[in-house]
Design an enzyme around this catalytic site. Structure first.
Site, PDB file in Angstrom:
ATOM      1  N   SER A  11       0.908  -1.223   0.150  1.00 53.95           N
ATOM      2  CA  SER A  11       0.005  -0.058  -0.147  1.00 53.95           C
ATOM      3  C   SER A  11       1.025   1.280   0.023  1.00 53.95           C
ATOM      4  CB  SER A  11      -0.857  -0.069   1.129  1.00 53.95           C
ATOM      5  OG  SER A  11      -0.139   0.076   2.406  1.00 53.95           O
ATOM      6  N   CYS A  12       0.159   2.272  -0.634  1.00 54.87           N
ATOM      7  CA  CYS A  12       1.061   3.565  -0.699  1.00 54.87           C
ATOM      8  C   CYS A  12      -0.215   4.553  -0.993  1.00 54.87           C
ATOM      9  CB  CYS A  12       2.144   3.803  -1.714  1.00 54.87           C
ATOM     10  SG  CYS A  12       3.915   3.071  -1.096  1.00 54.87           S
ATOM     11  N   ASP A  13      -0.043   5.824  -0.763  1.00 53.16           N
ATOM     12  CA  ASP A  13      -0.876   6.887  -1.386  1.00 53.16           C
ATOM     13  C   ASP A  13      -0.363   8.146  -1.853  1.00 53.16           C
ATOM     14  OD1 ASP A  13      -3.916   5.416  -0.322  1.00 53.16           O
ATOM     15  OD2 ASP A  13      -2.517   4.937   1.199  1.00 53.16           O
ATOM     16  N   GLU A  98       3.675   4.046  -7.022  1.00 52.66           N
ATOM     17  CA  GLU A  98       2.891   2.961  -6.163  1.00 52.66           C
ATOM     18  C   GLU A  98       2.897   1.478  -7.052  1.00 52.66           C
ATOM     19  OE1 GLU A  98      -0.171   3.935  -4.232  1.00 52.66           O
ATOM     20  OE2 GLU A  98       0.602   5.919  -4.050  1.00 52.66           O
TER      21      GLU A  98
END
Length: 425
Positions: A11-13, A98
């Site tokens: 996960s990354c944002d 991402e």
């Protein structure tokens, strides 16, 4: 050997606000880097450089041809690799990447990591669009691949990117060597470990649609929806979780439309309820970044970096390119030369301690926040006060109420790292 399993944490944002979504005439960029829980992220300053024609450049796994001139960059990167999770250059270009999985197979062969592509684009691109062209050109020539974590078990993925400069932003999403890009000239946008470009495609690989048609993924008639065409039919659990974070990020941006500031972006990155500030399944937010890119070219771009995990208990510290800009030793990890597990073959058979000085101090502070309520609250208040001091300094600078000498401006990040270190000491 498998490069991914449905339970693999990922996960990354990334977020961007382009006026009129921003509260000020500036593009605002933000990213949480979510990585293996014990991985250390360092902040590295690389000055502009000139290079011998025909020279070679060693990236994480492979060499590429060097260019004659490279821009100064500030990078937040996992300390074992060459590239970066996020960063900015002296021309006000910011990029975050991402992980993404698509119908195109992910190989374990070593090529350029998405993080290598990100750094190369910052070093070579003087605008977001130019940086995008750097990535797509290198992708075509060298491909993307190789393990993205410091572990004997390969963890491989393709990449999406959010690129921003003083005037606009671009979303670039890849599937192997293929790609699609979307230009963002106003409003707010986010990306979260999934393909998000639908029919609104501003640029694309020339073989994108012919390949999709040849694979039977698209009939060749009607609108071409990139995300729908290239996304996996059976979405793994973790990518379903990314959908929830993507929607939560959209809502958080929407709630702040027209009033988005650096502080608002920091608040979004600290959102635990949404999962954007995460700590689960062996992964956590290991570093964070927020950048303010004024549309007025006479004003400096400001990049706030934590250099420590968990933004809800970290300090965003301002960095500005300038005469006094230099490497800050307290946020630089130790090096291990030829004995580094990433250099020794087979790779990643041993582990080394990559913690830098600020990371060590921050670890102690986190422990106190969890074990001693009164002391922990005092430390957290000191963190908030220090961050507020940085935000006030930047507000004064952008309002032209504060005009420090160039040397002081360039050493601003150093000053705040030293202040934070004293808090933990």
């Amino acid at each position: 050997m498998a490069s991914w399993s449905p339970d693999t944490p990922c996960s990354c944002d990334c977020f961007v606000s382009v006026p009129p979504a921003s509260a000020i005439p500036a593009v605002i960029f933000a990213k949480n880097s979510d990585r293996p829980r014990e991985e250390v992220q360092e902040v590295v300053f690389v000055p502009a450089g000139t290079h011998v024609p025909g020279s070679r450049l060693q990236c994480t796994y492979i060499e590429v041809e060097q260019v004659s001139k490279t821009h100064a960059v500030i990078l937040s990167r996992p300390s074992w690799l060459w590239g970066a999770e996020m960063g900015a250059n002296e021309h006000g270009v910011c990029i975050g990447n991402e992980a993404v999985w698509t119908k195109e197979p992910v190989g374990t062969g070593e090529a350029l990591l998405g993080m290598d592509l990100l750094r190369l684009a910052l070093e070579r691109g003087s605008s977001a669009q130019e940086a995008l062209h750097v990535i797509t050109g290198l992708l075509e020539r060298y491909g993307q691949g190789g393990s993205c974590r410091e572990d004997p078990m390969p963890f491989c993925y393709h990449n999406t990117f959010l690129l921003a400069d003083r005037t606009e932003a671009w979303v670039l999403e890849t599937a192997g060597r293929l790609w699609a890009a979307q230009r963002i000239q106003e409003g707010a946008r986010n990306i979260s470990n999934q393909l998000s470009i639908g029919t609104d495609i501003s640029a694309e690989h020339p073989e994108l649609r012919p390949h999709a048609r040849a694979q039977g993924w698209w009939g060749g008639q009607g609108a071409f929806d990139f995300a729908q065409t290239f996304s996996l039919t059976q979405q793994p659990v973790r990518m379903e979780a990314a959908k929830a974070r993507f929607r939560a990020g959209q809502e958080l941006l929407q709630q702040r439309q027209g009033g988005i500031t650096a502080e608002a972006m920091m608040g979004i990155l600290r959102s635990k309820e949404s999962g954007i500030c995460m700590d689960s399944g062996g992964f956590r937010t290991t570093a964070s970044m927020v950048s303010v890119l004024p549309q007025d070219p006479t004003q400096p771009c400001v990049h706030f970096l934590t250099a420590t995990p968990d933004p809800s208990r970290s300090v965003f510290k301002p960095f500005i390119f300038g005469v006094g800009a230099a490497q800050v030793p307290q946020v630089l990890s130790p090096t291990f030369g030829a004995q580094d597990p990433v250099r020794s073959l087979p790779r990643f058979q041993t582990q080394v301690d990559r913690r830098h000085a600020l990371y060590r101090g921050h670890q102690v502070a986190l422990g106190l926040m969890e074990s001693e309520q009164d002391r922990g609250q005092q430390l957290r208040q000191k963190q908030r006060d220090l961050e507020q001091e940085g935000l006030e300094a930047v507000r004064g600078l952008l309002a032209r109420e504060w005009a420090p000498p160039p040397q002081e401006l360039g050493s601003l990040f150093q000053a705040f790292v030293e202040k934070e270190s004293r808090v933990y000491a």
